[in-house]
Design an enzyme around this catalytic site. Structure first.
Site, short mmCIF file in Angstrom:
data_model
loop_
_atom_site.label_atom_id
_atom_site.label_comp_id
_atom_site.label_asym_id
_atom_site.label_seq_id
_atom_site.Cartn_x
_atom_site.Cartn_y
_atom_site.Cartn_z
N LYS A 192 0.82 -1.21 0.00
CA LYS A 192 0.00 0.00 0.00
C LYS A 192 0.86 1.27 0.00
CE LYS A 192 -4.42 1.23 1.25
NZ LYS A 192 -5.67 0.53 0.98
N ARG A 229 14.48 2.09 9.22
CA ARG A 229 14.76 2.33 10.64
C ARG A 229 15.25 1.03 11.26
NH1 ARG A 229 10.93 4.89 15.37
NH2 ARG A 229 9.68 3.01 15.00
N GLU A 283 15.01 11.01 21.59
CA GLU A 283 14.22 9.93 22.19
C GLU A 283 14.71 9.58 23.59
OE1 GLU A 283 12.01 7.40 18.95
OE2 GLU A 283 14.14 6.93 18.92
N ASP A 339 9.07 7.91 22.91
CA ASP A 339 10.13 7.26 23.68
C ASP A 339 10.71 8.19 24.73
OD1 ASP A 339 10.91 4.45 22.56
OD2 ASP A 339 10.31 5.69 20.85
N ILE A 385 2.37 8.31 9.92
CA ILE A 385 2.16 6.91 10.30
C ILE A 385 1.05 6.25 9.48
CG2 ILE A 385 3.02 7.00 12.66
CD1 ILE A 385 -0.03 7.24 13.47
N HIS A 386 0.31 7.07 8.71
CA HIS A 386 -0.84 6.52 7.98
C HIS A 386 -0.88 7.17 6.59
CE1 HIS A 386 -5.02 5.64 6.93
NE2 HIS A 386 -5.06 4.77 7.94
N ASP A 411 18.76 41.71 2.60
CA ASP A 411 20.19 41.45 2.77
C ASP A 411 20.43 39.96 2.94
OD1 ASP A 411 19.24 41.18 5.30
OD2 ASP A 411 20.41 42.79 6.20
N1 COA Z 1 1.69 2.21 5.62
C1 COA Z 1 1.05 1.58 4.62
N2 COA Z 1 -0.24 1.21 4.67
C2 COA Z 1 -0.91 1.53 5.80
C3 COA Z 1 -0.30 2.19 6.86
C4 COA Z 1 1.06 2.54 6.75
N3 COA Z 1 1.73 3.15 7.74
N4 COA Z 1 -1.22 2.39 7.83
C5 COA Z 1 -2.36 1.87 7.38
N5 COA Z 1 -2.19 1.33 6.15
C6 COA Z 1 -3.19 0.69 5.31
C7 COA Z 1 -3.92 -0.41 6.05
O1 COA Z 1 -3.24 -1.63 5.94
C8 COA Z 1 -5.25 -0.41 5.34
O2 COA Z 1 -5.07 -1.10 4.11
P1 COA Z 1 -6.13 -2.19 3.63
O3 COA Z 1 -7.38 -1.42 3.38
O4 COA Z 1 -5.52 -2.77 2.42
O5 COA Z 1 -6.24 -3.16 4.77
C9 COA Z 1 -5.47 1.05 4.99
O6 COA Z 1 -4.18 1.64 4.99
C10 COA Z 1 -6.34 1.79 5.97
O7 COA Z 1 -5.83 1.62 7.27
P2 COA Z 1 -6.73 1.86 8.56
O8 COA Z 1 -7.72 0.75 8.69
O9 COA Z 1 -7.26 3.24 8.50
O10 COA Z 1 -5.70 1.79 9.73
P3 COA Z 1 -5.26 0.48 10.54
O11 COA Z 1 -6.13 0.37 11.74
O12 COA Z 1 -5.14 -0.68 9.61
O13 COA Z 1 -3.78 0.86 11.00
C11 COA Z 1 -2.06 1.75 12.33
C12 COA Z 1 -3.54 1.85 11.95
C13 COA Z 1 -1.70 2.89 13.25
C14 COA Z 1 -1.78 0.41 13.03
C15 COA Z 1 -1.24 1.84 11.01
O14 COA Z 1 -1.53 3.06 10.41
C16 COA Z 1 0.26 1.66 11.14
O15 COA Z 1 0.74 0.54 11.23
N6 COA Z 1 1.03 2.77 11.12
C17 COA Z 1 2.46 2.73 11.18
C18 COA Z 1 2.92 2.50 12.61
C19 COA Z 1 4.40 2.64 12.75
O16 COA Z 1 5.16 2.28 11.86
N7 COA Z 1 4.85 3.15 13.90
C20 COA Z 1 6.25 3.35 14.14
C21 COA Z 1 6.62 4.80 14.08
S1 COA Z 1 5.81 5.83 15.24
MG MG Z 2 10.06 4.54 19.21
#
Ligand code: COA
Ligand code: MG
Length: 300
Positions: free
Chosen positions: A18, A66, A130, A157, A228-229, A275
């Site tokens: 995705k 990371r 962190e 963190d 994150i999304h 400047d």
């Molecule tokens: N990267 C890629 N795709 C992502 C994504 C991300 N960071 N976050 C969500 N998606 C995808 C989901 O898989 C979903 O796809 P699908 O329809 O094919 O299943 C779609 O986007 C919609 O997601 P949604 O249902 O709104 O969110 P979720 O509940 O599945 O996920 C989190 C929420 C927070 C768990 C998710 O966004 C995530 O894993 N974020 C990254 C967290 C991370 O890496 N943290 C470390 C740094 S702080």
């Molecule tokens: Mg962390």
């Protein structure tokens, strides 16, 4: 340009798939906190496979990995698995001082040699707030490695490290220690002459809150923000793209200084003094707009 950097948990094939079409300027393929201890090895293999499949593709986002922090004992296995895939950069979490950057840089040189990559190809991004130690050592990150390309800050963190129950107050504003972390990141970025990357906005359904935080970040000197999304990417890209009128003004300032030659100190534009600081600001806007130095568009 790295306006948006989207975190993707390294063990999630589904999210990796995705992420490629999210529009993010960079993806941060995560082997650290979003991956459970029992899945670290899986995540390394999945991320390595993703890096391989991205090779040779023309329009991919910059790929950043990371890794796990230097004191976890996981770092070399992380690097051993992913350097071969030639990511653009490594994001080092919980960086505690400039010596950590030197340490990572030396390890990267070894792994680059093993993988047959040119030494120094892989850049370093550092999460420098962190831990309390990292914040107190903010000045030490400069001049340690030419690989350092960006510094970023993390609030979650740090809260754990100092024992804060929350990083925001009742009104949603970051409390003082976290505002300091944010400020130190801006200052360290300028001191190191690297990009300043703003931390994640965790409430991913609140796009207005994100937009407000992006505008404050642009105002205060950040050049990009971590996401994150996927839904956060467009908001971030828009906010960190300079407005056409700002680009035009910057180009006029650059053209004015270029025409005046190297001896130019103070000049005037539209009845206002400009400047050196204005020149530096204009250079910054031009860079953010993706204009190559020395190739000014013709304003007619
Ligand atoms: N990267 C890629 N795709 C992502 C994504 C991300 N960071 N976050 C969500 N998606 C995808 C989901 O898989 C979903 O796809 P699908 O329809 O094919 O299943 C779609 O986007 C919609 O997601 P949604 O249902 O709104 O969110 P979720 O509940 O599945 O996920 C989190 C929420 C927070 C768990 C998710 O966004 C995530 O894993 N974020 C990254 C967290 C991370 O890496 N943290 C470390 C740094 S702080
Ligand atoms: Mg962390």
């Amino acid at each position: 340009m790295m306006r948006s950097l989207l975190f993707v948990p390294g063990d999630s094939e589904r999210k990796l798939l995705k992420a490629g079409s999210s529009g993010a300027d960079a993806l941060i393929l995560d082997l650290e906190d979003s991956v459970a201890q029992s899945r670290k090895a899986d995540a390394r293999q999945t991320v390595a496979g993703y890096l391989d499949s991205a090779k040779g593709q023309s329009k991919t986002p910059r790929l950043v990995v990371r890794i796990n922090a230097l004191d976890t004992g996981l770092t070399d296995d992380d690097l051993g698995a992913i350097v071969r895939g030639a990511p653009a950069a490594i994001l080092l979490p919980k960086a505690s001082c400039g010596a950590d950057i030197q340490d990572l840089s030396a390890r990267l040189s070894v792994h680059e040699a093993d993988a047959g990559l040119p030494e120094g190809q892989i850049a370093i991004h550092a999460l420098m707030t962190e831990t309390a130690a990292g914040m107190l050592a903010a000045a030490s990150f400069a001049s340690k490695s030419a690989r350092l390309e960006a510094v970023a800050w993390g609030a979650e963190d740090l809260a754990a490290d100092i024992g804060a129950a929350s990083n925001r107050d009742e009104t949603g504003r970051y409390t003082d220690v976290f505002r300091l972390a944010r400020s130190l990141t801006i200052l360290a970025a300028a001191h190191c002459a690297v990009e300043a990357i703003d931390t994640v906005f965790t409430d991913f359904r609140d796009s207005e809150g994100l937009e407000r935080e992006c505008h404050a970040a642009v105002r205060d000197g950040f050049s990009g923000k971590m996401a994150i999304h996927p839904d956060q990417v467009a908001v971030i890209n828009t906010a960190f793209t300079p407005a056409p009128e700002d680009v035009e003004r910057a180009v006029r300032i650059l053209a004015l200084f270029a025409a005046a030659g190297p001896g130019a100190g103070v000049l005037s534009l539209d009845g206002k003094m400009i400047d050196k600081p204005h020149l530096r600001q204009a250079e910054r806007v031009a860079r953010r707009a993706g204009l190559e130095p020395g190739s000014l568009p013709d304003l007619g």
